[in-house]
Design a protein around this motif. Structure first.
Motif, PDB file in Angstrom:
ATOM      1  N   PHE A  54      26.932  45.829  15.614  1.00 33.53           N
ATOM      2  CA  PHE A  54      26.152  45.583  14.266  1.00 33.53           C
ATOM      3  C   PHE A  54      25.595  44.096  13.777  1.00 33.53           C
ATOM      4  CE2 PHE A  54      30.159  48.035  13.165  1.00 33.53           C
ATOM      5  CZ  PHE A  54      29.452  49.266  12.896  1.00 33.53           C
ATOM      6  N   VAL A  55      25.632  43.363  14.809  1.00 33.98           N
ATOM      7  CA  VAL A  55      24.843  42.133  14.587  1.00 33.98           C
ATOM      8  C   VAL A  55      24.024  41.767  15.721  1.00 33.98           C
ATOM      9  CG1 VAL A  55      26.360  40.693  12.871  1.00 33.98           C
ATOM     10  CG2 VAL A  55      27.127  40.892  15.520  1.00 33.98           C
ATOM     11  N   THR A  56      23.380  42.835  16.417  1.00 33.87           N
ATOM     12  CA  THR A  56      22.275  42.604  17.306  1.00 33.87           C
ATOM     13  C   THR A  56      21.104  43.477  16.751  1.00 33.87           C
ATOM     14  OG1 THR A  56      24.237  42.598  18.938  1.00 33.87           O
ATOM     15  CG2 THR A  56      22.022  42.947  19.962  1.00 33.87           C
ATOM     16  N   PRO A  57      20.668  42.795  15.738  1.00 34.74           N
ATOM     17  CA  PRO A  57      19.196  43.827  15.458  1.00 34.74           C
ATOM     18  C   PRO A  57      18.062  43.632  16.190  1.00 34.74           C
ATOM     19  CG  PRO A  57      19.610  41.729  14.178  1.00 34.74           C
ATOM     20  CD  PRO A  57      20.842  41.797  15.262  1.00 34.74           C
ATOM     21  N   HIS A  58      16.854  44.223  16.244  1.00 36.75           N
ATOM     22  CA  HIS A  58      15.802  44.198  17.039  1.00 36.75           C
ATOM     23  C   HIS A  58      15.064  42.736  17.122  1.00 36.75           C
ATOM     24  CE1 HIS A  58      12.442  45.463  19.268  1.00 36.75           C
ATOM     25  NE2 HIS A  58      11.646  44.984  18.386  1.00 36.75           N
ATOM     26  N   ASP A  59      15.417  41.987  15.832  1.00 33.24           N
ATOM     27  CA  ASP A  59      14.669  40.625  15.680  1.00 33.24           C
ATOM     28  C   ASP A  59      15.559  39.620  16.397  1.00 33.24           C
ATOM     29  OD1 ASP A  59      13.675  38.227  14.816  1.00 33.24           O
ATOM     30  OD2 ASP A  59      13.891  38.661  12.767  1.00 33.24           O
ATOM     31  N   PRO A  60      15.191  39.053  17.453  1.00 32.23           N
ATOM     32  CA  PRO A  60      15.964  38.184  17.961  1.00 32.23           C
ATOM     33  C   PRO A  60      16.432  36.903  17.542  1.00 32.23           C
ATOM     34  CG  PRO A  60      13.726  38.010  19.001  1.00 32.23           C
ATOM     35  CD  PRO A  60      13.883  39.255  18.064  1.00 32.23           C
ATOM     36  N   LEU A  61      15.743  36.569  16.399  1.00 33.73           N
ATOM     37  CA  LEU A  61      16.375  35.509  15.571  1.00 33.73           C
ATOM     38  C   LEU A  61      17.405  35.558  14.557  1.00 33.73           C
ATOM     39  CD1 LEU A  61      12.969  33.824  14.322  1.00 33.73           C
ATOM     40  CD2 LEU A  61      14.516  33.087  16.156  1.00 33.73           C
TER      41      LEU A  61
ATOM     42  N   PRO B 196      37.659  35.634   9.447  1.00 32.21           N
ATOM     43  CA  PRO B 196      36.786  34.724  10.102  1.00 32.21           C
ATOM     44  C   PRO B 196      36.805  33.977  11.265  1.00 32.21           C
ATOM     45  CG  PRO B 196      38.037  33.535   8.305  1.00 32.21           C
ATOM     46  CD  PRO B 196      38.741  34.935   8.399  1.00 32.21           C
ATOM     47  N   GLY B 197      35.983  33.787  12.008  1.00 31.80           N
ATOM     48  CA  GLY B 197      36.129  33.174  13.136  1.00 31.80           C
ATOM     49  C   GLY B 197      34.637  32.698  13.555  1.00 31.80           C
ATOM     50  N   ARG B 198      35.067  31.332  14.632  1.00 29.58           N
ATOM     51  CA  ARG B 198      33.544  31.113  15.067  1.00 29.58           C
ATOM     52  C   ARG B 198      33.339  31.530  16.569  1.00 29.58           C
ATOM     53  NH1 ARG B 198      31.524  25.179  14.400  1.00 29.58           N
ATOM     54  NH2 ARG B 198      29.111  25.711  14.717  1.00 29.58           N
ATOM     55  N   VAL B 199      32.020  31.883  16.558  1.00 26.12           N
ATOM     56  CA  VAL B 199      31.574  32.359  18.131  1.00 26.12           C
ATOM     57  C   VAL B 199      31.544  31.392  18.999  1.00 26.12           C
ATOM     58  CG1 VAL B 199      29.725  34.011  19.129  1.00 26.12           C
ATOM     59  CG2 VAL B 199      30.312  34.229  16.536  1.00 26.12           C
ATOM     60  N   VAL B 200      32.292  31.710  20.188  1.00 26.93           N
ATOM     61  CA  VAL B 200      32.266  30.872  21.184  1.00 26.93           C
ATOM     62  C   VAL B 200      31.553  31.105  22.144  1.00 26.93           C
ATOM     63  CG1 VAL B 200      34.669  29.760  20.577  1.00 26.93           C
ATOM     64  CG2 VAL B 200      34.356  31.743  22.317  1.00 26.93           C
ATOM     65  N   ARG B 201      31.123  32.420  22.306  1.00 26.96           N
ATOM     66  CA  ARG B 201      30.336  32.692  23.322  1.00 26.96           C
ATOM     67  C   ARG B 201      29.831  34.504  23.080  1.00 26.96           C
ATOM     68  NH1 ARG B 201      32.437  33.347  29.259  1.00 26.96           N
ATOM     69  NH2 ARG B 201      34.270  33.140  28.231  1.00 26.96           N
ATOM     70  N   VAL B 202      28.514  34.608  23.477  1.00 36.86           N
ATOM     71  CA  VAL B 202      27.841  35.800  23.311  1.00 36.86           C
ATOM     72  C   VAL B 202      27.563  36.269  24.681  1.00 36.86           C
ATOM     73  CG1 VAL B 202      26.275  37.529  22.167  1.00 36.86           C
ATOM     74  CG2 VAL B 202      27.195  35.511  21.100  1.00 36.86           C
ATOM     75  N   ASP B 203      27.882  37.604  25.186  1.00 33.34           N
ATOM     76  CA  ASP B 203      27.503  38.262  26.471  1.00 33.34           C
ATOM     77  C   ASP B 203      27.840  39.731  26.323  1.00 33.34           C
ATOM     78  OD1 ASP B 203      30.026  37.989  28.881  1.00 33.34           O
ATOM     79  OD2 ASP B 203      30.292  37.384  26.998  1.00 33.34           O
ATOM     80  N   ARG B 204      26.721  40.492  27.056  1.00 35.30           N
ATOM     81  CA  ARG B 204      26.785  41.692  27.118  1.00 35.30           C
ATOM     82  C   ARG B 204      27.532  42.719  26.101  1.00 35.30           C
ATOM     83  NH1 ARG B 204      29.692  41.105  32.115  1.00 35.30           N
ATOM     84  NH2 ARG B 204      29.380  39.000  31.764  1.00 35.30           N
ATOM     85  N   GLY B 205      26.852  42.583  25.023  1.00 35.63           N
ATOM     86  CA  GLY B 205      27.322  43.415  23.893  1.00 35.63           C
ATOM     87  C   GLY B 205      28.476  42.967  23.124  1.00 35.63           C
ATOM     88  N   GLN B 206      29.106  41.962  23.610  1.00 37.38           N
ATOM     89  CA  GLN B 206      30.440  41.658  23.002  1.00 37.38           C
ATOM     90  C   GLN B 206      30.282  40.127  22.721  1.00 37.38           C
ATOM     91  OE1 GLN B 206      33.233  43.280  25.944  1.00 37.38           O
ATOM     92  NE2 GLN B 206      33.876  44.417  24.196  1.00 37.38           N
ATOM     93  N   CYS B 207      31.316  39.475  22.037  1.00 37.19           N
ATOM     94  CA  CYS B 207      31.446  38.120  22.122  1.00 37.19           C
ATOM     95  C   CYS B 207      32.947  37.738  21.757  1.00 37.19           C
ATOM     96  CB  CYS B 207      30.573  37.675  20.531  1.00 37.19           C
ATOM     97  SG  CYS B 207      31.105  38.095  19.195  1.00 37.19           S
ATOM     98  N   ASP B 208      33.166  36.479  22.153  1.00 32.91           N
ATOM     99  CA  ASP B 208      34.456  35.666  21.939  1.00 32.91           C
ATOM    100  C   ASP B 208      34.570  35.068  20.488  1.00 32.91           C
ATOM    101  OD1 ASP B 208      35.654  36.775  24.091  1.00 32.91           O
ATOM    102  OD2 ASP B 208      34.615  34.999  25.545  1.00 32.91           O
ATOM    103  N   VAL B 209      35.269  35.351  19.734  1.00 33.39           N
ATOM    104  CA  VAL B 209      35.295  34.496  18.483  1.00 33.39           C
ATOM    105  C   VAL B 209      36.787  34.005  18.325  1.00 33.39           C
ATOM    106  CG1 VAL B 209      34.950  34.956  15.828  1.00 33.39           C
ATOM    107  CG2 VAL B 209      34.070  36.562  17.578  1.00 33.39           C
ATOM    108  N   LEU B 210      36.670  32.390  17.842  1.00 40.28           N
ATOM    109  CA  LEU B 210      37.853  31.782  17.878  1.00 40.28           C
ATOM    110  C   LEU B 210      38.201  31.876  16.189  1.00 40.28           C
ATOM    111  CD1 LEU B 210      39.874  29.991  19.288  1.00 40.28           C
ATOM    112  CD2 LEU B 210      38.548  28.080  19.032  1.00 40.28           C
ATOM    113  N   THR B 211      39.498  32.608  16.363  1.00 40.34           N
ATOM    114  CA  THR B 211      39.791  32.640  14.952  1.00 40.34           C
ATOM    115  C   THR B 211      41.219  32.100  14.542  1.00 40.34           C
ATOM    116  OG1 THR B 211      41.411  34.730  15.300  1.00 40.34           O
ATOM    117  CG2 THR B 211      39.064  35.252  15.026  1.00 40.34           C
ATOM    118  N   ALA B 212      41.788  32.347  13.362  1.00 37.77           N
ATOM    119  CA  ALA B 212      43.074  31.463  13.146  1.00 37.77           C
ATOM    120  C   ALA B 212      44.071  31.946  14.068  1.00 37.77           C
ATOM    121  CB  ALA B 212      43.387  31.629  11.763  1.00 37.77           C
ATOM    122  N   ASP B 213      44.075  33.307  14.688  1.00 39.36           N
ATOM    123  CA  ASP B 213      44.914  33.799  15.622  1.00 39.36           C
ATOM    124  C   ASP B 213      44.560  33.526  16.752  1.00 39.36           C
ATOM    125  OD1 ASP B 213      46.457  34.681  13.561  1.00 39.36           O
ATOM    126  OD2 ASP B 213      45.205  36.492  13.290  1.00 39.36           O
ATOM    127  N   GLY B 214      43.456  32.757  17.285  1.00 39.58           N
ATOM    128  CA  GLY B 214      43.275  32.728  18.749  1.00 39.58           C
ATOM    129  C   GLY B 214      41.842  33.540  19.063  1.00 39.58           C
TER     130      GLY B 214
END
Ligand SMILES: Nc1nc2c(ncn2[C@@H]2O[C@H](COP(=O)(O)OP(=O)(O)OP(=O)(O)O)[C@@H](O)[C@H]2O)c(=O)[nH]1
Ligand SMILES: [Mg+2]
Ligand SMILES: [Zn+2]
Length: 368
Positions: free
Chosen positions: A64-71, A38-56
């Protein structure tokens, strides 16, 4: 952001400072069984994201988490399930949101956009350097209430209004516009009010919202005690200068709490926010409950308590007009949005958000 992305974020040996709790852990169980972390999303950009996990910080692919529905697109503040290994590592899913701040991308279309997820305090930053736009504050507040977070209005750049009487009047104007909402004045330059705000944001997750140049990033830096977010002089007159912040960034505050800084918004279209509008104008809804007729339109009906309040001066005309305008706008958006989609969205996160908030409030001794 400045060149070193997260100098303030220590390796998160535990996710608790990011808001992780037993309820999140329980929801995460199936993903842990699939070998995800698990990790918390700190930023999303250009098909990637930075996730803060227990290991940094982990840079992960969002395919897999960019479906057509923007919501349903993954967003800053989400709790992500990230593959434990791989190159690239993929985000497999994100946990159901407890709250979500959504706006319409434009008043012409009915497309919603998620600005931040799992937020407890929605901080609306309003610059005192320019004339107050009460209508815009009401619009932000409607979305904030609708998000499930507790709204808060922060009047920034208080150092530019040295006269306490003038400042008092400005605060009062905003307070009458925002029933049930705390209104603070702060100055990132003089430090005034930042301790009060610091105490509020030390608890849970907060998001800074407002037009470009409102001083959000400067405030974020003041709360961080470090120049992490880039800040730029703007044309203060209309707030339409260059947008300095371009992505939503989740920041870990040294005194506890998590803060999301967002890019300035040019427009904030309502998105299915009828309940939120009702909360912003709660005094009008209170008057309306005293009208003689249950279905009173407050136009010319006898025994109309709203018109009586208008007559007596208790209710400013501007408020009633603004209320009507926002309700009309909301109805337009709702009419354009697919009804099935809307009910799905409601089911999806409102139910979950109610459950989540109940857990959260139980955990914190019902302080919210
Ligand atoms: N006088 C005064 N100026 C301030 C204060 N806070 C911010 N400013 C100025 O306001 C301008 C805009 O500040 P930012 O923090 O970049 O504004 P922002 O809301 O993050 O803008 P975007 O990232 O474009 O949305 C800068 O020139 C800051 O120096 C304050 O407390 N007092
Ligand atoms: Mg900024
Ligand atoms: Zn009425």
């Amino acid at each position: 952001m400045t060149s070193s992305a997260f100098p303030q974020a220590p390796l998160a040996h535990t996710l608790a400072p990011l808001g992780w709790d037993d309820a999140w852990a329980a929801e995460f169980t199936p993903y842990a069984e699939q070998g995800c972390v698990p990790g918390r999303v700190v930023r999303v950009d250009r098909g990637q994201c930075d996730v803060l996990t227990a290991d940094g910080i982990v840079r992960a692919d969002t395919a897999f988490v960019t479906p057509h529905d923007p919501l349903r697109v993954i967003c800053t503040g989400d709790w992500a399930a990230v593959e434990a290994a791989g190159n690239p590592r993929y985000v497999k899913a994100y946990l159901p949101r407890r709250t979500a701040f959504v706006r319409s991308t434009s008043s012409q279309r009915s497309e919603g956009q998620i600005l931040a997820a799992n937020v407890d305090h929605a901080i609306i930053a309003v610059s005192l350097a320019v004339e107050l736009d009460l209508g815009r504050i009401e619009r932000f507040l409607a979305l904030a209430w609708e998000s499930g977070a507790q709204p808060l209005v922060v009047l920034t750049k208080a150092d530019l209004v040295p006269d306490p009487v003038t400042l008092g009047h400005l605060v009062q104007d905003v307070e009458t516009t925002a029933p049930g909402v705390q209104v603070l004045t702060v100055s990132s330059h003089s430090g005034e009010g930042t301790d009060v705000l610091g105490a509020i944001v030390a608890d849970g997750t907060s998001v800074l919202l407002g037009v470009s140049g409102a001083g959000k990033s400067t405030l974020a830096n003041a709360l961080l005690g470090a120049d992490v977010m880039e800040v730029q002089a703007i044309r203060d007159v209309d707030g339409k200068g260059r947008h300095t912040t371009t992505t939503r960034n989740l920041l870990v505050l040294p005194g506890g709490g998590v803060l999301i800084d967002t890019p300035g918004l040019r427009g904030v279209g309502l998105f299915d926010a009828e309940a939120g509008v009702g909360q912003v104008f709660s005094e009008i809804e209170d008057f309306a409950s005293q009208c003689r007729f249950h279905d009173c339109a407050h136009e010319a009906e006898p025994g109309c308590a709203v018109l009586a309040a208008l007559e007596s001066g208790e209710l400013p005309e501007r408020r009633l007009e603004s209320y009507r305008k926002l309700l009309r706008e909301n109805q337009r958006i709702v009419a354009k949005t697919d009804a099935r989609l809307r009910s799905e969205i409601r089911r999806d996160w409102r139910l979950k958000s109610a459950e989540g908030r109940a857990n959260y409030s139980a955990k914190r001794g019902n302080r919210i």
